[in-house]
Design an enzyme around this catalytic site. Structure first.
Site, PDB file in Angstrom:
ATOM      1  CG  ASN A  28      -2.046   1.062   1.021  1.00 29.76           C
ATOM      2  OD1 ASN A  28      -2.232   1.926   1.857  1.00 29.76           O
ATOM      3  ND2 ASN A  28      -2.750   1.030  -0.087  1.00 29.76           N
ATOM      4  CG  LEU A  29       4.407   0.373  -1.898  1.00 29.28           C
ATOM      5  CD1 LEU A  29       5.440   0.064  -2.982  1.00 29.28           C
ATOM      6  CD2 LEU A  29       5.014   0.149  -0.510  1.00 29.28           C
ATOM      7  CG  HIS A  33       5.964   2.816   1.615  1.00 25.95           C
ATOM      8  ND1 HIS A  33       4.619   3.052   1.618  1.00 25.95           N
ATOM      9  CD2 HIS A  33       6.212   2.073   2.726  1.00 25.95           C
ATOM     10  CE1 HIS A  33       4.061   2.465   2.680  1.00 25.95           C
ATOM     11  NE2 HIS A  33       5.013   1.873   3.370  1.00 25.95           N
ATOM     12  CD  GLN A  57       4.801  -6.156  11.256  1.00 28.41           C
ATOM     13  OE1 GLN A  57       5.761  -6.766  10.773  1.00 28.41           O
ATOM     14  NE2 GLN A  57       4.654  -4.849  11.085  1.00 28.41           N
ATOM     15  N   GLY A 144      12.243   3.768   7.576  1.00 25.79           N
ATOM     16  CA  GLY A 144      11.731   5.126   7.756  1.00 25.79           C
ATOM     17  C   GLY A 144      11.837   5.583   9.197  1.00 25.79           C
ATOM     18  CE  LYS A 146       3.692   7.305  10.237  1.00 24.87           C
ATOM     19  NZ  LYS A 146       3.418   5.974  10.672  1.00 24.87           N
ATOM     20  CG  ASP A 147       7.099   2.997  11.352  1.00 31.68           C
ATOM     21  OD1 ASP A 147       6.026   2.943  11.957  1.00 31.68           O
ATOM     22  OD2 ASP A 147       7.166   3.113  10.113  1.00 31.68           O
ATOM     23  CB  SER A 182       0.506   6.271   7.906  1.00 33.94           C
ATOM     24  OG  SER A 182       0.021   5.025   8.359  1.00 33.94           O
ATOM     25  NE  ARG A 184      -2.376   0.043  11.080  1.00 32.10           N
ATOM     26  CZ  ARG A 184      -1.211  -0.600  11.289  1.00 32.10           C
ATOM     27  NH1 ARG A 184      -0.090   0.083  11.345  1.00 32.10           N
ATOM     28  NH2 ARG A 184      -1.180  -1.919  11.431  1.00 32.10           N
TER      29      ARG A 184
HETATM   30  P1  AMP Z   1       5.327  -0.257   6.327  1.00 29.33           P
HETATM   31  O1  AMP Z   1       4.875  -0.627   4.958  1.00 29.33           O
HETATM   32  O2  AMP Z   1       4.357   0.592   7.072  1.00 29.33           O
HETATM   33  O3  AMP Z   1       5.825  -1.434   7.117  1.00 29.33           O
HETATM   34  O4  AMP Z   1       6.590   0.683   6.111  1.00 29.33           O
HETATM   35  C1  AMP Z   1       7.699   0.240   5.377  1.00 29.33           C
HETATM   36  C2  AMP Z   1       8.835   1.197   5.594  1.00 29.33           C
HETATM   37  O5  AMP Z   1       8.445   2.497   5.149  1.00 29.33           O
HETATM   38  C3  AMP Z   1       9.225   1.329   7.066  1.00 29.33           C
HETATM   39  O6  AMP Z   1      10.645   1.419   7.166  1.00 29.33           O
HETATM   40  C4  AMP Z   1       8.572   2.631   7.455  1.00 29.33           C
HETATM   41  O7  AMP Z   1       9.219   3.285   8.525  1.00 29.33           O
HETATM   42  C5  AMP Z   1       8.696   3.436   6.172  1.00 29.33           C
HETATM   43  N1  AMP Z   1       7.715   4.518   6.129  1.00 29.33           N
HETATM   44  C6  AMP Z   1       6.382   4.412   6.354  1.00 29.33           C
HETATM   45  N2  AMP Z   1       5.804   5.629   6.285  1.00 29.33           N
HETATM   46  C7  AMP Z   1       6.797   6.517   6.021  1.00 29.33           C
HETATM   47  C8  AMP Z   1       6.827   7.926   5.838  1.00 29.33           C
HETATM   48  N3  AMP Z   1       5.745   8.689   5.930  1.00 29.33           N
HETATM   49  N4  AMP Z   1       8.020   8.497   5.565  1.00 29.33           N
HETATM   50  C9  AMP Z   1       9.150   7.749   5.487  1.00 29.33           C
HETATM   51  N5  AMP Z   1       9.177   6.399   5.648  1.00 29.33           N
HETATM   52  C10 AMP Z   1       8.016   5.793   5.907  1.00 29.33           C
END
Ligand code: AMP
Length: 301
Positions: A28-29, A33, A57, A144, A146-147, A182, A184
């Site tokens: 869901n990029l 991402h 998780q 990221g 962000k996390d 995000s 979400r």
């Molecule tokens: P996820 O798909 O939510 O597991 O995120 C995958 C990667 O993308 C993780 O390393 C996140 O920290 C990063 N990420 C998610 N949202 C953002 C954002 N808004 N800015 C930068 N990196 C992000």
């Protein structure tokens, strides 16, 4: 871009003559991402992304089943961003037998903040990330900011398990109003979306109050009340040391030694390289959607 599903295909498709950069995602990029892919393109010469919604998780009451799965769009975006190889395993490709071996991150980092409200979350994250690292064998991995806590825990895992991987942390990509991007955010109604930026604005306000010398305890209580009054259900809103997530213990902390997971050989070195780094972190529910965000800052002028 080639797409592969199995670990065997993956291993046959990576060009290990090149510097392999790896970006793990749950799909869901969005543009955040893709910033990771762009950074991976800059720092490596063969970019592998993974899209895998990792059941380990998610707690039973969480959104594993409803988590947005948009594989075709994701693949197009990755290709357009220059990704060379997409690893998109099915559950039985990555977990052909129940994953009995797991990675337990230390409680000091993993049972606080996100870990307090999502028990087992970081165990699930570390387990899948280590497994993905073993599958891809990257030279560099991109995560990221962000996390924030997740990135810190993975950084520590890489260091403590001596994984031969360099970790790069990429800044948070935000919407124009400041809301952190995000997957979400897609759950939000229009009204919730308009309100959602308040989480970030609250973190900004916490930073300003901290810089102005207000006590962290007071700042945290005020921030909780402020979001609650707007209809949010906050899990935590706090200011922590950006090196180890330890709580602020008073002005003496500013000159005490700090823990550096990755870079400096001694904390004295760290102190001169990275003085007074703090992070305001928050997680809160708006309607049924749980959002997290953070804001890193320095106390230096
Ligand atoms: P996820 O798909 O939510 O597991 O995120 C995958 C990667 O993308 C993780 O390393 C996140 O920290 C990063 N990420 C998610 N949202 C953002 C954002 N808004 N800015 C930068 N990196 C992000």
């Amino acid at each position: 871009m080639k797409t592969v599903r199995t670990i065997a295909e993956l291993r046959n498709s990576i060009d290990y003559g090149k510097k392999v950069g790896f970006v793990p995602t749950m799909g869901n990029l969005h543009a955040g991402h893709l910033d990771l892919i762009t950074e991976a393109k800059r720092q490596s010469s063969f970019v592998v992304a993974s899209v895998f919604v990792n059941r380990l998780q998610f707690a039973p009451n969480e959104d594993f089943d409803s988590y947005p799965r948009t594989f075709l769009e994701d693949a197009k975006k990755l290709e357009a961003a220059g990704c060379e190889l997409l690893f998109a395993p099915g559950e039985t490709d990555l977990y052909p037998v129940p994953q009995g071996f797991e990675v337990f991150p230390p409680d000091g980092l993993a049972s606080i903040l996100e870990g307090e409200f999502r028990p087992g979350f970081f165990k699930g994250v570390c387990t899948v990330v280590l497994k993905l690292f073993n599958c891809v064998k990257p030279d560099i991995a991109f995560f990221g900011r962000k996390d924030f806590q997740q990135a810190m825990i993975i950084e520590n895992m890489i260091q403590q398990l001596a994984l031969p991987i360099k970790m790069v942390k990429v800044p948070t990509r935000r919407e124009l109003d400041g809301l952190a991007m995000s997957s979400r955010n897609g759950y939000l109604s229009d009204a919730e979306r308009a309100e959602a930026v308040q989480l970030f604005l609250t973190l900004c306000q916490m930073r300003e109050s901290f810089k102005a010398g207000q006590s962290v305890a007071e700042i945290e209580v005020e921030a909780m009340h402020q979001l609650q009054a707007r209809g949010w259900k906050p899990d935590y809103l706090t200011i922590r040391n950006a090196w180890d997530l330890s709580p602020y213990v008073g002005s003496s902390q500013i000159t005490t030694e700090v823990f550096t997971p990755d870079k400096a050989a001694s904390s004295q070195e760290a102190l001169s390289a990275y003085p007074n780094q703090w992070v305001a972190l928050g997680a809160a529910r708006i309607g049924t959607t749980r959002l997290i965000d953070n804001l890193e800052f320095s106390l230096n002028p």
